[in-house]
Scaffold this motif. Structure first.
Motif, mmCIF file in Angstrom:
data_model
loop_
_atom_site.group_PDB
_atom_site.id
_atom_site.type_symbol
_atom_site.label_atom_id
_atom_site.label_comp_id
_atom_site.label_asym_id
_atom_site.label_seq_id
_atom_site.Cartn_x
_atom_site.Cartn_y
_atom_site.Cartn_z
ATOM 1 N N GLY A 181 0.817 -1.207 0.000
ATOM 2 C CA GLY A 181 0.000 0.000 0.000
ATOM 3 C C GLY A 181 0.848 1.254 0.000
ATOM 4 N N HIS A 182 0.228 2.375 -0.311
ATOM 5 C CA HIS A 182 0.929 3.660 -0.332
ATOM 6 C C HIS A 182 1.115 4.217 1.074
ATOM 7 N N THR A 203 1.198 7.700 2.987
ATOM 8 C CA THR A 203 0.576 8.987 2.695
ATOM 9 C C THR A 203 1.169 10.113 3.540
ATOM 10 N N LYS A 223 -2.647 12.430 -5.399
ATOM 11 C CA LYS A 223 -2.758 10.984 -5.591
ATOM 12 C C LYS A 223 -1.428 10.421 -6.082
ATOM 13 N N PRO A 280 -0.871 4.205 -9.336
ATOM 14 C CA PRO A 280 -1.348 2.870 -8.942
ATOM 15 C C PRO A 280 -0.209 1.852 -8.967
ATOM 16 N N THR A 336 -5.848 -0.725 0.610
ATOM 17 C CA THR A 336 -6.365 0.200 -0.395
ATOM 18 C C THR A 336 -6.705 1.541 0.239
ATOM 19 N N ASP A 358 -5.965 2.175 -6.721
ATOM 20 C CA ASP A 358 -4.659 1.732 -6.215
ATOM 21 C C ASP A 358 -4.246 0.394 -6.812
#
Length: 297
Positions: free
Chosen positions: A9-10, A12, A99, A102, A120, A125
């Protein structure tokens, strides 16, 4: 990479606004999951696969300095969330100010783990192709939250998961909260929700119900997990990610579903009591469980 648990996952950048406070921090499932895992005994191997802008990758350096195994893919931008809470910490308003790119199926080539968790954040994503590919590499766990977030301008709106019937047959474990379960199924009764989702092919359904505890449906059996009331409510951001961490850690340890749920819920209690990721110990979580909790209903 072969390990017990892999989270994808990202990371942030987050601005958190509560009635009592306003502060900036890193966040995202990847960040909260990794920090929580590093505070648990190293009997469970862990790898984080994440992505953000290189200019913000000090967050990756920070995790590596804490001995977290991180696979990093640069992105053009970093996901930037603004999370606003009122007096009810079960509810929040979000804005998305940037953003990230992906994840691509090619980035899943080297991933291999007993349990793989997709954190997610936004609906694009992870593509269906990515999910199909990574599902072949381990038991796949998904937090539904990002698939239900549509960004219009900088605002986040709840939407149904358009690809759910195509994706869910590849998903072994699905986590939803009390709002998400209604969006996905149109149902409000948690037991009916769990049975509906199981009929779509999911083997383990995790429903987190805020102060009402949580419900797990696995092996054709329901497990009611009590809530463990915190001594104070400080910051709910990342609570669902903490639950997923605790649950998958215990699943990797071979514990039964009920014990996995109770450990996950107690970790959430500790997370709620302070800003930032979970930073407690295994024994502190066990102590919370021993004190007992509030049953569902």
């Amino acid at each position: 990479m072969d390990t017990d648990v892999c989270c994808i996952g990202h990371i942030t950048k987050d601005l958190i606004i509560t009635p009592e406070n306003r502060f900036s921090t890193n966040g995202g499932t990847a960040y909260y999951f990794a920090h929580a895992m590093r505070h648990l005994p190293r009997e469970v191997g862990f790898n984080l696969v994440t992505s953000m802008a290189e200019k913000d990758s000090y967050a990756v350096d920070e995790l590596r300095a804490l001995d977290v195994d991180v696979t990093f893919f640069p992105s053009r931008q970093t996901v930037f969330f603004e999370n606003s809470y009122g007096s009810d910490y079960n509810k929040r308003t979000q804005r998305v100010l940037a953003k990230a790119d992906p994840f691509t199926p090619e980035q899943a080539d080297e991933i291999k783990a007993r349990f793989i968790h997709l954190g997610t954040l936004l609906s694009d994503d992870f593509s269906v192709d990515f999910i199909r590919k990574v599902s072949q590499k381990g038991i796949l766990s998904v937090d539904v939250q990002g698939f239900l977030r549509e960004v219009r301008g900088d605002r986040v709106y709840p939407v149904d998961w358009s690809d759910k019937e195509e994706v869910l047959p590849y998903v072994d474990i699905l986590k939803l909260n009390e709002q998400e379960m209604v969006t996905v199924t149109g149902l409000k009764n948690p037991r009916e929700v769990a049975l509906r989702i199981a009929s779509w092919g999911v083997k383990e359904v995790l429903l987190t119900l805020g102060s009402y505890g949580s419900l797990i449906y696995a092996g054709r059996r329901f497990y009611e997990i009590p809530a463990f009331p915190p001594s104070r409510l400080v910051d709910a951001t990342g609570c669902g990610d903490t639950y997923a961490t605790g649950y998958l850690y215990c699943r990797a340890m071979g514990m039964d579903y009920g014990d996995c749920g109770r450990f996950a819920a107690a970790m959430c209690t500790m997370k709620l009591e302070h800003n930032g990721p979970f930073d407690g110990s295994y024994q502190q979580v066990e102590d919370i469980i021993a004190r007992g909790g509030k049953k569902i209903g």
